[in-house]
Design an enzyme around this catalytic site. Structure first.
Site, mmCIF file in Angstrom:
data_model
loop_
_atom_site.group_PDB
_atom_site.id
_atom_site.type_symbol
_atom_site.label_atom_id
_atom_site.label_comp_id
_atom_site.label_asym_id
_atom_site.label_seq_id
_atom_site.Cartn_x
_atom_site.Cartn_y
_atom_site.Cartn_z
ATOM 1 N N GLU A 45 0.822 -1.212 0.000
ATOM 2 C CA GLU A 45 0.000 0.000 0.000
ATOM 3 C C GLU A 45 0.859 1.267 0.000
ATOM 4 O OE1 GLU A 45 -3.016 0.469 -0.681
ATOM 5 O OE2 GLU A 45 -3.703 -1.601 -0.644
ATOM 6 N N TYR A 128 -6.130 7.134 3.900
ATOM 7 C CA TYR A 128 -6.353 6.066 2.929
ATOM 8 C C TYR A 128 -5.655 4.771 3.350
ATOM 9 C CZ TYR A 128 -5.541 2.850 -0.751
ATOM 10 O OH TYR A 128 -5.452 1.680 -1.436
ATOM 11 N N ASP A 146 -9.595 5.472 -2.690
ATOM 12 C CA ASP A 146 -8.449 5.970 -3.452
ATOM 13 C C ASP A 146 -8.967 6.580 -4.754
ATOM 14 O OD1 ASP A 146 -9.141 3.849 -5.051
ATOM 15 O OD2 ASP A 146 -7.121 3.059 -5.250
ATOM 16 N N CYS A 198 -13.664 0.222 -15.011
ATOM 17 C CA CYS A 198 -14.084 1.623 -14.894
ATOM 18 C C CYS A 198 -12.842 2.514 -14.999
ATOM 19 C CB CYS A 198 -14.808 1.837 -13.569
ATOM 20 S SG CYS A 198 -15.808 3.351 -13.497
ATOM 21 N N CYS A 205 -17.916 -0.237 -20.048
ATOM 22 C CA CYS A 205 -19.228 -0.317 -19.394
ATOM 23 C C CYS A 205 -19.995 -1.589 -19.775
ATOM 24 C CB CYS A 205 -20.058 0.923 -19.738
ATOM 25 S SG CYS A 205 -19.297 2.469 -19.182
ATOM 26 N N CYS A 208 -19.285 -4.340 -17.293
ATOM 27 C CA CYS A 208 -19.160 -3.931 -15.883
ATOM 28 C C CYS A 208 -20.229 -4.597 -15.020
ATOM 29 C CB CYS A 208 -19.288 -2.409 -15.767
ATOM 30 S SG CYS A 208 -19.138 -1.829 -14.059
ATOM 31 N N CYS A 214 -25.572 1.893 -12.659
ATOM 32 C CA CYS A 214 -24.669 3.036 -12.896
ATOM 33 C C CYS A 214 -25.397 4.212 -13.552
ATOM 34 C CB CYS A 214 -23.487 2.611 -13.757
ATOM 35 S SG CYS A 214 -22.286 3.949 -14.013
#
Length: 354
Positions: A45, A128, A146, A198, A205, A208, A214
């Site tokens: 991370e 975060y 994030d 995305c 899309c 997805c 959405c």
DNA sequence: AAACCGGGGTG
DNA sequence: CACCCAGGTTT
């Protein structure tokens, strides 16, 4: 309940499409109830802050091979760790990484704390990263936001407010979706979705798992979200770097101050960097030559045009700045990228001088 | 709240 | 070449 169903849809997608990464436990281990190694989660991370997965992969593998536990890392010398971090950028992260490892050893018996609140107190761990470690390593239902998650939320709810002003709104939206069941996998699933489906441009899309709910998909606005406030143009600065090669093959280098640009890293002595090359003296008296050309490099907030001067110097040379590093201990890979570019430029000149 | 911190990839 | 991406710390 509606939100819970949405999270479940994403988890089903994740169970099939989760990206394999060195710091993640495999599906088989996960099914057997294994949790990820908190040290691995933390290290990945921190490396992933402002940095792509592709760039982090090999660094992560090298770090864990060199230092299998946080205790091993804490015991390492600073210069060794900074050298291995070279090329990854944002060098304050490496300094904080070491600070954090040493606090974990001295104050937490070598074991990472398992709550967001406690993680947040550690060096280099902000909102975060604290949420990400608590969620991924300890399966706590924290809200992990994030850049990927911001983009997914902006599209899912068709939010047109520009970033960074939209951040609180997007975080609140993310909070309503975070499930109590498998929150760690869910957090990684949203980030994987942002990274693979995305995407910033040309979002896929059609495939997805969240295309049905959405709002931006329905409105046709997905590709233009999230909106962002325009940023300022980058100025150009110039400077000169001096590369002195001693008769025995040692190079004149300096360790830069911990604070500021390229803090704590090795570099070539030289002028400062400003719009015009600042007045300065070479680090020692020598027959400096200009091989021509410039090392071009772009930092976070300015472009740099760095010219170089090269010289061969005798054993008695007494530099005003820096110190000679023996050939046996100098590794060009220990240099930050701009310094390595200067080295590459000078290397050709030294070959020509032979 | 704004400024300060790299580097790699893409069009 | 221009543009895009991406958190923590410091002031």
């Amino acid at each position: 309940m509606r939100e819970t169903a949405q999270a479940a849809d994403l988890l089903s997608w994740y169970d099939v499409h989760a990206r394999q990464m060195p710091w993640r436990t495999g599906p088989a281990e996960r099914a057997a109830g294994a949790r990820p190694n908190p040290y691995h989660v933390w290290l990945s991370e921190v490396m992933l802050q402002q940095t792509t997965v592709a760039a982090v992969r090999e660094y992560f593998t090298r770090f864990t091979a060199l230092w299998p536990t946080v205790g091993d890392l804490a015991a390492e010398e600073d210069a060794r760790v900074m050298g291995e971090w070279a090329g990854l950028g944002y060098y304050a992260r490496a300094r904080n990484l070491l600070k954090c490892a040493r606090v974990v050893v001295s104050d937490h018996d070598g074991t990472f704390p398992d709550t967001r609140e406690a993680l947040l107190k550690l060096p280099g761990i902000g909102p975060y990263t604290a949420a990400a470690i608590a969620s991924i390593a300890f399966d706590r239902p924290e809200v992990v936001v994030d850049g990927n998650v911001e983009r997914v939320m902006a599209r899912l709810h068709d939010v047109h407010t520009p970033l960074p002003a939209a951040k609180p709104e997007l975080t609140a939206l993310a909070a309503t979706l975070t499930p109590e069941d498998r929150p760690g996998d869910y957090a990684q699933a949203v980030m994987d979705l942002g990274a693979t489906i995305c995407t910033p441009r040309n979002p896929a899309c059609g495939i997805c798992p969240w295309r049905a709910p959405c709002a931006a998909r329905a409105a046709g606005t997905a590709p233009e979200l999230p909106k962002k406030t325009p940023k300022k143009p980058k100025p150009t600065r110039q400077g000169v770097a001096y590369l002195a090669l001693r008769e025995d093959g040692a190079w004149l280098l300096e360790t830069r101050p911990d604070k500021g640009l390229l803090g704590g890293m090795l570099g070539w002595p030289g002028s400062g960097w400003a719009e015009e090359v600042p007045p300065h003296e070479p680090p020692l008296e020598a027959d400096w030559r200009d091989p021509g050309g410039e090392a071009l490099h772009t930092f976070t907030h300015f472009h740099l045009r760095l010219s170089v001067r090269v010289a061969r110097v005798p054993m008695g040379a007494n530099p005003r700045a820096g110190a000679f590093l023996p050939a046996a201990t100098f590794r060009p890979s220990d240099l930050p990228t701009v310094m390595r570019k200067a080295f590459d430029l000078a290397r050709g000149a030294f070959v020509d001088m032979e």
